[in-house]
Design a protein around this motif. Structure first.
Motif, mmCIF file in Angstrom:
data_model
loop_
_atom_site.group_PDB
_atom_site.id
_atom_site.type_symbol
_atom_site.label_atom_id
_atom_site.label_comp_id
_atom_site.label_asym_id
_atom_site.label_seq_id
_atom_site.Cartn_x
_atom_site.Cartn_y
_atom_site.Cartn_z
ATOM 1 N N GLY A 145 8.197 -2.095 6.013
ATOM 2 C CA GLY A 145 8.524 -1.251 4.862
ATOM 3 C C GLY A 145 9.754 -0.400 5.105
ATOM 4 N N LEU A 146 9.888 0.123 6.308
ATOM 5 C CA LEU A 146 11.042 0.952 6.639
ATOM 6 C C LEU A 146 12.326 0.116 6.661
ATOM 7 N N ALA A 147 12.253 -1.072 7.224
ATOM 8 C CA ALA A 147 13.433 -1.957 7.244
ATOM 9 C C ALA A 147 13.869 -2.298 5.820
ATOM 10 N N MET A 148 12.930 -2.650 4.967
ATOM 11 C CA MET A 148 13.271 -2.997 3.585
ATOM 12 C C MET A 148 13.791 -1.789 2.813
ATOM 13 N N ALA A 149 13.213 -0.616 3.068
ATOM 14 C CA ALA A 149 13.697 0.601 2.407
ATOM 15 C C ALA A 149 15.141 0.890 2.808
ATOM 16 N N ALA A 150 15.477 0.639 4.072
ATOM 17 C CA ALA A 150 16.853 0.846 4.539
ATOM 18 C C ALA A 150 17.810 -0.119 3.845
ATOM 19 N N LEU A 151 17.419 -1.400 3.760
ATOM 20 C CA LEU A 151 18.273 -2.374 3.061
ATOM 21 C C LEU A 151 18.485 -1.950 1.613
ATOM 22 N N ALA A 152 17.414 -1.553 0.953
ATOM 23 C CA ALA A 152 17.507 -1.142 -0.449
ATOM 24 C C ALA A 152 18.416 0.074 -0.605
ATOM 25 N N HIS A 153 18.275 1.040 0.285
ATOM 26 C CA HIS A 153 19.103 2.247 0.207
ATOM 27 C C HIS A 153 20.587 1.911 0.356
ATOM 28 N N VAL A 154 20.918 1.142 1.387
ATOM 29 C CA VAL A 154 22.319 0.815 1.657
ATOM 30 C C VAL A 154 22.925 -0.017 0.529
ATOM 31 N N GLN A 155 22.110 -0.856 -0.100
ATOM 32 C CA GLN A 155 22.597 -1.684 -1.201
ATOM 33 C C GLN A 155 22.523 -0.976 -2.552
ATOM 34 N N GLY A 156 21.896 0.196 -2.590
ATOM 35 C CA GLY A 156 21.759 0.914 -3.849
ATOM 36 C C GLY A 156 20.823 0.232 -4.825
ATOM 37 N N ARG A 157 19.783 -0.414 -4.288
ATOM 38 C CA ARG A 157 18.835 -1.152 -5.133
ATOM 39 C C ARG A 157 17.473 -0.465 -5.133
ATOM 40 N N ASP A 158 16.800 -0.579 -6.252
ATOM 41 C CA ASP A 158 15.449 -0.036 -6.394
ATOM 42 C C ASP A 158 14.450 -1.152 -6.118
ATOM 43 N N ILE A 159 13.569 -0.928 -5.141
ATOM 44 C CA ILE A 159 12.521 -1.913 -4.863
ATOM 45 C C ILE A 159 11.137 -1.294 -5.026
ATOM 46 N N SER A 160 11.069 -0.190 -5.776
ATOM 47 C CA SER A 160 9.782 0.508 -5.915
ATOM 48 C C SER A 160 8.704 -0.400 -6.527
ATOM 49 N N ASP A 161 9.110 -1.381 -7.323
ATOM 50 C CA ASP A 161 8.131 -2.281 -7.950
ATOM 51 C C ASP A 161 7.617 -3.357 -6.992
ATOM 52 N N ILE A 162 8.251 -3.513 -5.835
ATOM 53 C CA ILE A 162 7.838 -4.560 -4.896
ATOM 54 C C ILE A 162 7.665 -4.028 -3.470
ATOM 55 N N THR A 163 7.550 -2.739 -3.324
ATOM 56 C CA THR A 163 7.448 -2.136 -1.999
ATOM 57 C C THR A 163 6.059 -2.327 -1.387
ATOM 58 N N LEU A 164 6.025 -2.390 -0.065
ATOM 59 C CA LEU A 164 4.766 -2.387 0.675
ATOM 60 C C LEU A 164 4.582 -1.054 1.384
ATOM 61 N N ALA A 165 5.592 -0.208 1.343
ATOM 62 C CA ALA A 165 5.648 0.985 2.159
ATOM 63 C C ALA A 165 4.393 1.835 2.025
ATOM 64 N N THR A 166 3.954 2.302 3.158
ATOM 65 C CA THR A 166 2.850 3.247 3.201
ATOM 66 C C THR A 166 3.321 4.571 3.771
ATOM 67 N N LEU A 167 4.576 4.613 4.216
ATOM 68 C CA LEU A 167 5.161 5.834 4.768
ATOM 69 C C LEU A 167 5.651 6.730 3.643
ATOM 70 N N ALA A 168 5.521 8.015 3.836
ATOM 71 C CA ALA A 168 6.085 8.971 2.884
ATOM 72 C C ALA A 168 7.346 9.543 3.508
ATOM 73 N N LEU A 169 8.490 9.075 3.042
ATOM 74 C CA LEU A 169 9.776 9.571 3.588
ATOM 75 C C LEU A 169 10.471 10.415 2.561
#
Length: 169
Positions: A145-169
């Motif tokens: 989840g953290l790796a994918m969140a980093a990719l999304a951030h750097v690319q400026g993309r929203d992945i909130s609809d497909i996230t697995l993240a359980t971390l609260a950052l």
């Protein structure tokens, strides 16, 4: 979430998080974002980040007291993502569904490959897989989840609809 739902979301993440280009600037941006994310994790957490491009390490950083074991996990997960051009977490979930291992299914030695979450291929439109981003030190679902969140951030993309993240950052 079920393995099937996770695999569906991971496939969607992999389709959506494709770079137009990838080089030193993008590697640095991933590292900076992940370092900040690692600093907000619970005290005592360890995070090791590796960004490799064309099988050469572009960036490596740690937050917390990493050990050589962490580096070995990074290497093994990165090998898996690069070999299959899929996230190491998706590979692990697929194998679990099939009741098998990398060694049995693909003949890959467990000493050099790990089907645990945290490594994702770096894919560039028109070029394919050019490297991997690997995160290690957290539970495997959180590493992914953290790796994918980093990719999304750097690319400026929203992945909130497909996230697995359980971390609260």
């Amino acid at each position: 979430m079920s393995h099937e739902e996770d695999l569906r979301r991971i496939a969607a993440q992999e389709r959506r998080l494709v770079f137009d280009r990838f080089g030193q600037d993008e590697a640095w941006a991933l590292g900076c974002w992940l370092r900040q994310a690692g600093l907000v994790l619970a005290e005592g957490a360890v995070l090791v980040v590796d960004v490799s491009l064309h099988r050469q390490q572009m960036l490596r950083l740690t937050v917390g007291a990493a050990t050589p074991d962490h580096d070995d996990w990074v290497r093994r997960k990165r090998n898996t993502a690069l070999h299959f051009v899929r996230s190491s977490y998706a590979i692990g979930l697929n194998l679990a569904q099939q009741g098998t291992t990398l060694e049995i299914k693909s003949g890959l030695p467990l000493r050099d490959y790990a089907s645990h979450g945290g490594s994702v291929p770096l894919v560039v439109k028109g070029a394919g897989c050019v490297g991997a981003l690997t995160v290690s030190g957290l539970p495997q679902r959180d590493d992914h989840g953290l790796a994918m969140a980093a990719l999304a951030h750097v690319q400026g993309r929203d992945i909130s609809d497909i996230t697995l993240a359980t971390l609260a950052l």
